[in-house]
Design a protein around this motif. Structure first.
Motif, PDB file in Angstrom:
ATOM      1  N   LYS A  85       0.841  -1.216   0.000  1.00  0.00           N
ATOM      2  CA  LYS A  85       0.000   0.000   0.000  1.00  0.00           C
ATOM      3  C   LYS A  85       0.870   1.257   0.000  1.00  0.00           C
ATOM      4  N   GLN A  86       1.924   1.275   0.823  1.00  0.00           N
ATOM      5  CA  GLN A  86       2.809   2.432   0.896  1.00  0.00           C
ATOM      6  C   GLN A  86       3.594   2.598  -0.403  1.00  0.00           C
ATOM      7  N   ALA A  87       4.035   1.490  -0.998  1.00  0.00           N
ATOM      8  CA  ALA A  87       4.786   1.572  -2.259  1.00  0.00           C
ATOM      9  C   ALA A  87       3.936   2.195  -3.360  1.00  0.00           C
ATOM     10  N   TYR A  88       2.653   1.841  -3.419  1.00  0.00           N
ATOM     11  CA  TYR A  88       1.778   2.452  -4.421  1.00  0.00           C
ATOM     12  C   TYR A  88       1.496   3.919  -4.089  1.00  0.00           C
ATOM     13  N   ALA A  89       1.445   4.267  -2.818  1.00  0.00           N
ATOM     14  CA  ALA A  89       1.325   5.690  -2.440  1.00  0.00           C
ATOM     15  C   ALA A  89       2.581   6.443  -2.880  1.00  0.00           C
ATOM     16  N   ASN A  90       3.746   5.808  -2.723  1.00  0.00           N
ATOM     17  CA  ASN A  90       5.000   6.431  -3.155  1.00  0.00           C
ATOM     18  C   ASN A  90       5.043   6.574  -4.677  1.00  0.00           C
ATOM     19  N   ASP A 116       4.443 -15.883  -3.023  1.00  0.00           N
ATOM     20  CA  ASP A 116       3.568 -17.048  -3.041  1.00  0.00           C
ATOM     21  C   ASP A 116       2.196 -16.575  -3.515  1.00  0.00           C
ATOM     22  N   MET A 117       1.346 -17.506  -3.865  1.00  0.00           N
ATOM     23  CA  MET A 117       0.048 -17.161  -4.444  1.00  0.00           C
ATOM     24  C   MET A 117      -0.830 -16.354  -3.491  1.00  0.00           C
ATOM     25  N   GLY A 118      -0.600 -16.454  -2.193  1.00  0.00           N
ATOM     26  CA  GLY A 118      -1.377 -15.684  -1.230  1.00  0.00           C
ATOM     27  C   GLY A 118      -1.152 -14.181  -1.352  1.00  0.00           C
ATOM     28  N   LYS A 119      -0.027 -13.779  -1.926  1.00  0.00           N
ATOM     29  CA  LYS A 119       0.285 -12.352  -2.056  1.00  0.00           C
ATOM     30  C   LYS A 119      -0.406 -11.714  -3.267  1.00  0.00           C
ATOM     31  N   LEU A 120      -0.891 -12.534  -4.198  1.00  0.00           N
ATOM     32  CA  LEU A 120      -1.519 -11.986  -5.403  1.00  0.00           C
ATOM     33  C   LEU A 120      -2.748 -11.144  -5.100  1.00  0.00           C
ATOM     34  N   GLU A 121      -3.554 -11.542  -4.129  1.00  0.00           N
ATOM     35  CA  GLU A 121      -4.760 -10.776  -3.803  1.00  0.00           C
ATOM     36  C   GLU A 121      -4.398  -9.370  -3.339  1.00  0.00           C
ATOM     37  N   VAL A 122      -3.358  -9.260  -2.519  1.00  0.00           N
ATOM     38  CA  VAL A 122      -2.896  -7.944  -2.040  1.00  0.00           C
ATOM     39  C   VAL A 122      -2.415  -7.109  -3.220  1.00  0.00           C
ATOM     40  N   LEU A 123      -1.637  -7.713  -4.100  1.00  0.00           N
ATOM     41  CA  LEU A 123      -1.106  -6.995  -5.259  1.00  0.00           C
ATOM     42  C   LEU A 123      -2.226  -6.540  -6.181  1.00  0.00           C
ATOM     43  N   THR A 124      -3.147  -7.433  -6.494  1.00  0.00           N
ATOM     44  CA  THR A 124      -4.245  -7.109  -7.406  1.00  0.00           C
ATOM     45  C   THR A 124      -5.128  -6.006  -6.829  1.00  0.00           C
ATOM     46  N   ARG A 125      -5.436  -6.076  -5.560  1.00  0.00           N
ATOM     47  CA  ARG A 125      -6.267  -5.055  -4.914  1.00  0.00           C
ATOM     48  C   ARG A 125      -5.624  -3.675  -5.039  1.00  0.00           C
ATOM     49  N   ASN A 126      -4.330  -3.577  -4.752  1.00  0.00           N
ATOM     50  CA  ASN A 126      -3.650  -2.282  -4.801  1.00  0.00           C
ATOM     51  C   ASN A 126      -3.532  -1.741  -6.219  1.00  0.00           C
ATOM     52  N   VAL A 127      -3.288  -2.607  -7.179  1.00  0.00           N
ATOM     53  CA  VAL A 127      -3.197  -2.163  -8.577  1.00  0.00           C
ATOM     54  C   VAL A 127      -4.549  -1.664  -9.070  1.00  0.00           C
ATOM     55  N   THR A 128      -5.606  -2.409  -8.794  1.00  0.00           N
ATOM     56  CA  THR A 128      -6.919  -1.980  -9.278  1.00  0.00           C
ATOM     57  C   THR A 128      -7.409  -0.733  -8.549  1.00  0.00           C
ATOM     58  N   GLU A 129      -7.039  -0.557  -7.280  1.00  0.00           N
ATOM     59  CA  GLU A 129      -7.394   0.685  -6.574  1.00  0.00           C
ATOM     60  C   GLU A 129      -6.728   1.885  -7.231  1.00  0.00           C
ATOM     61  N   MET A 130      -5.498   1.734  -7.656  1.00  0.00           N
ATOM     62  CA  MET A 130      -4.765   2.865  -8.239  1.00  0.00           C
ATOM     63  C   MET A 130      -5.110   3.099  -9.708  1.00  0.00           C
ATOM     64  N   PHE A 131      -5.283   2.026 -10.477  1.00  0.00           N
ATOM     65  CA  PHE A 131      -5.410   2.165 -11.924  1.00  0.00           C
ATOM     66  C   PHE A 131      -6.818   1.954 -12.458  1.00  0.00           C
ATOM     67  N   GLY A 132      -7.729   1.431 -11.655  1.00  0.00           N
ATOM     68  CA  GLY A 132      -9.098   1.206 -12.134  1.00  0.00           C
ATOM     69  C   GLY A 132      -9.109   0.269 -13.322  1.00  0.00           C
ATOM     70  N   GLU A 133      -9.788   0.671 -14.394  1.00  0.00           N
ATOM     71  CA  GLU A 133      -9.886  -0.162 -15.593  1.00  0.00           C
ATOM     72  C   GLU A 133      -8.723   0.043 -16.558  1.00  0.00           C
ATOM     73  N   THR A 134      -7.914   1.077 -16.347  1.00  0.00           N
ATOM     74  CA  THR A 134      -6.777   1.347 -17.231  1.00  0.00           C
ATOM     75  C   THR A 134      -5.552   0.649 -16.656  1.00  0.00           C
ATOM     76  N   LEU A 135      -5.558  -0.662 -16.723  1.00  0.00           N
ATOM     77  CA  LEU A 135      -4.485  -1.456 -16.121  1.00  0.00           C
ATOM     78  C   LEU A 135      -3.267  -1.490 -17.034  1.00  0.00           C
ATOM     79  N   PRO A 136      -2.106  -1.135 -16.506  1.00  0.00           N
ATOM     80  CA  PRO A 136      -0.896  -1.172 -17.329  1.00  0.00           C
ATOM     81  C   PRO A 136      -0.439  -2.603 -17.576  1.00  0.00           C
ATOM     82  N   ALA A 137       0.456  -2.763 -18.555  1.00  0.00           N
ATOM     83  CA  ALA A 137       1.150  -4.043 -18.688  1.00  0.00           C
ATOM     84  C   ALA A 137       1.975  -4.207 -17.416  1.00  0.00           C
ATOM     85  N   GLN A 138       2.202  -5.457 -17.003  1.00  0.00           N
ATOM     86  CA  GLN A 138       2.881  -5.653 -15.730  1.00  0.00           C
ATOM     87  C   GLN A 138       3.617  -6.984 -15.705  1.00  0.00           C
ATOM     88  N   THR A 139       4.764  -6.963 -15.058  1.00  0.00           N
ATOM     89  CA  THR A 139       5.533  -8.182 -14.835  1.00  0.00           C
ATOM     90  C   THR A 139       5.840  -8.290 -13.351  1.00  0.00           C
TER      91      THR A 139
END
Length: 162
Positions: A85-90, A116-139
């Protein structure tokens, strides 16, 4: 002056002249990224990214260095979700400093310690909160550690500027 040098100089001047953008390229219209998610591939949007992003020809590109989960004082929470969450705020603060919006981010690269797969939900939530439907390419790159030992997450971005 030799004939070859004259041709080289003239060719260089012509090339330089052709490369100079006119005033109408970037200022007359807002630059938009084109999101591409082919129907022949699995839909990546539920996972918080797009398959590809096309950057407009007229755009300037900025590269944002990896943003970790440090707060303004440099402190890091031991909690993965708090760091993300802080990294996306930064990242948002870096975009603001460039005068850019999240919908101008073409590409993200994220680094996750001990992924691990448990971290994907946290990552996806933060990305969609910041970018909405305009999701960037991501690795996502799993790593054993990052620059600072307690750091668990880092995100870097490629941004198209108006």
């Amino acid at each position: 002056m030799s004939r070859a040098i004259k041709h080289l100089l003239i060719g260089g001047l012509i090339t330089m002249t052709m490369a100079v953008p006119t005033a109408t390229t970037a200022n007359d219209k807002e630059l938009k990224l084109t999101i591409v998610n082919p129907q022949t591939l699995n839909n990546p949007t539920p996972n918080g990214y797009s398959t590809a992003v096309i950057v407009p020809r007229e755009g300037r590109v900025a590269y944002i260095s990896g943003q970790g989960g440090q707060d303004r004082t440099g402190a890091l929470s031991p909690d993965f979700a708090v760091q993300v969450k802080q990294a996306y705020a930064n990242l948002r603060a870096a975009l603001d400093a460039l005068g850019a919006r999240p919908d101008q981010v073409a590409k993200l690269t994220v680094f996750v310690v001990d992924h691990d797969m448990g971290k994907l939900e946290v990552l996806t939530r933060n990305v969609t909160e910041m970018f909405g439907e305009t999701l960037p390419a991501q690795t996502l790159v799993p790593v054993p550690k990052l620059a600072i030992d307690p750091m668990l997450f880092e995100v870097e971005a490629v941004v198209i500027l108006d």
